[in-house]
Design an enzyme around this catalytic site. Structure first.
Site, mmCIF file in Angstrom:
data_model
loop_
_atom_site.group_PDB
_atom_site.id
_atom_site.type_symbol
_atom_site.label_atom_id
_atom_site.label_comp_id
_atom_site.label_asym_id
_atom_site.label_seq_id
_atom_site.Cartn_x
_atom_site.Cartn_y
_atom_site.Cartn_z
ATOM 1 N N ARG A 44 -13.234 -3.555 -7.150
ATOM 2 C CA ARG A 44 -12.982 -4.315 -5.917
ATOM 3 C C ARG A 44 -14.272 -4.493 -5.129
ATOM 4 N NH1 ARG A 44 -8.686 -2.228 -1.603
ATOM 5 N NH2 ARG A 44 -10.340 -0.679 -1.515
ATOM 6 N N TYR A 51 -10.763 0.860 10.869
ATOM 7 C CA TYR A 51 -11.991 1.244 10.155
ATOM 8 C C TYR A 51 -12.353 0.332 8.993
ATOM 9 C CZ TYR A 51 -8.499 3.692 7.233
ATOM 10 O OH TYR A 51 -7.415 3.994 6.463
ATOM 11 N N LYS A 52 -11.560 -0.717 8.742
ATOM 12 C CA LYS A 52 -11.894 -1.629 7.636
ATOM 13 C C LYS A 52 -12.758 -2.765 8.178
ATOM 14 C CE LYS A 52 -8.055 -0.002 4.894
ATOM 15 N NZ LYS A 52 -6.605 -0.063 4.677
ATOM 16 N N ASP A 60 1.793 -5.547 8.346
ATOM 17 C CA ASP A 60 0.639 -4.653 8.264
ATOM 18 C C ASP A 60 -0.594 -5.534 8.059
ATOM 19 O OD1 ASP A 60 -1.408 -2.899 7.557
ATOM 20 O OD2 ASP A 60 -0.034 -1.497 6.572
ATOM 21 N N PHE A 103 0.858 -1.191 0.000
ATOM 22 C CA PHE A 103 0.000 0.000 0.000
ATOM 23 C C PHE A 103 0.896 1.244 0.000
ATOM 24 C CE2 PHE A 103 -2.993 2.951 2.125
ATOM 25 C CZ PHE A 103 -4.136 2.713 1.379
#
Ligand SMILES: *Cc1c(COP(=O)(O)O)cnc(C)c1O
Length: 408
Positions: free
Chosen positions: A369, A220-221, A195, A126
């Site tokens: 996605r 928050y995912k 991560d 990322f």
């Protein structure tokens, strides 16, 4: 249709982990973007309400003690720990994933001999992770080496200070072998930071069994902590009180409320705190985490594998002939919890789906996605998605959503 029967069979088989009734997803919406922003839970809304009206409103500053705000980062950390195979007392919630990676990377480098002067990371990581690795390496006079995951085993050496990578790739969903890579890094004396942004709450992770040194991840995912929820950092038990992150603020002090002139590092995970905790945001996260109580993450992943398997099969059968490719990793056991398609008009197709209440996202250049969050998504959602994609593709109705100036 055979896919409806298969979807029903999957949803029946995994009814034990269905927590859809805990989520406040608007009527008419099929939400397939929980890998980017988890939806609202009733618990999160109620916890924020209580933290606001009762704790802040009535308790005022007393709530640091009476509502235990003072330990809210530790409490949220202990709620995340069982989801990632971490012992109590090893996970600290606070700051963003980006900032936690910065802190953990400096702390890890400081544990290593100075002859080790390179950090290895994943070239497909990322972007924020890559920026942090580059910047920390520049600060340290180190070499930042970004490479394919498949090249890492051969690249690790006695020059490697730290290996850091993301467990589940945010585009392909391919899962790295955490045990193998951690062992290989340790075998040459390197430390490892994982991560878990796309792992926590979606796929089984066993940090203790893998003997990982540090980990960071997102609130928050899949953890559904809300927009901008605080992130987390894991510190292996052997590094507690030994590792020292460099942003030495008062909440990382051994006695923050002694207001001492000199910094003295806290002996435990608290040293990874910097300043005051975002109490309202952490309350939302704590509420959202309560939904995971009694849920086995391995079961969640099994459900995700079944649903994504159905999606891949339908894509082969019905979408390939309509110009779609499959970008996501095929093998379920080593795949995270989203499915990615490709299409040259991907942006417009995602916008057309959103206009129908089916929310996924688009990643440049051509990736569509769709997150499969097994707490609330069902195989039925995927059948509805595929039917909508076919309808949109065959009618060409997505053309109106083409945009030269799209931001995301
Ligand atoms: C989402 C994500 C982040 C987000 O970082 P924040 O600083 O919390 O916004 C970081 N790393 C990865 C791999 C991610 O997927």
């Amino acid at each position: 249709m055979p896919q409806n029967a298969r979807a029903l069979a999957i949803d029946t088989e995994f009814a034990d982990v269905d927590r859809r009734h805990h989520f406040e997803i608007p009527a008419g919406v099929i939400y397939l973007d929980g890998n980017s922003l988890g939806p609202l839970t009733t618990a999160a809304r109620e916890w924020v309400q209580r933290a606001t009206a009762d704790e802040w409103g009535r308790g005022l500053i007393r709530s640091w003690n009476t509502a235990d705000w003072v330990h809210i980062g530790q409490r949220a950390g202990d709620a995340i720990a069982p989801l990632i195979g971490a012992a109590p007392g090893t996970v600290m919630v606070g700051d963003s994933t980006t900032l936690n990676l910065y802190k953990a990377l400096h702390a890890a480098i400081d544990l290593q001999p100075s002859e080790r002067n390179e950090v290895i990371t994943d070239v497909d990581n990322f972007p924020t992770d890559l920026y942090i690795v580059d910047r920390v390496c520049a600060q340290r006079g180190f070499t930042s080496r970004a490479m394919k995951r498949s090249e890492m085993l051969g690249a690790l050496s006695d020059r490697t200070s730290v290996l850091t990578l993301t467990h589940v790739d945010y585009r392909s969903a391919e899962m790295a072998d955490m045990l193998e890579l951690t062992r290989a890094a340790h075998a040459v004396g390197a430390l490892v930071i994982w991560d878990l942004a796309h792992s926590a709450g979606a796929v089984p992770v066993d940090l203790a069994a893998c003997d990982a040194d540090f980990a960071v991840g997102c609130g928050y995912k899949y953890l559904n902590g809300g927009p901008g929820a605080p992130a987390f950092v894991y510190i292996a038990p052997r590094w507690l009180g030994v590792a020292r992150q460099p942003i030495e603020g008062w909440h990382g002090h051994a006695q923050p409320f002694a207001f001492a002139r000199e910094y003295e590092p806290a002996p435990g995970r608290e040293q990874f705190q910097v300043g005051t905790q975002p109490v309202l945001a952490a309350s939302a996260l704590l509420g959202a985490l309560s939904v995971f109580e009694g849920v086995d993450v391995a079961r969640l992943h099994a459900k995700s594998i079944a649903i994504a398997g159905l999606f891949h099969d339908l894509a082969d059968e019905l979408l390939a002939q309509r110009g779609f490719g499959i970008f996501s990793h095929r093998d379920g056991a080593s795949r995270g919890s989203h499915v990615a398609l490709t299409h040259s008009d991907g942006y417009a197709i995602v916008q057309a789906l959103i206009a129908r209440g089916i929310i996924g996202d688009f990643r440049r250049p051509d990736v569509l996605r769709f997150g499969i969050a097994p707490l609330y998504n069902s195989a039925k959602d995927i059948v509805a998605l595929v039917e909508a994609i076919i309808d949109i593709a065959d009618s060409g109705s997505y053309a109106q959503f083409r945009s030269e100036n799209a931001v995301i």
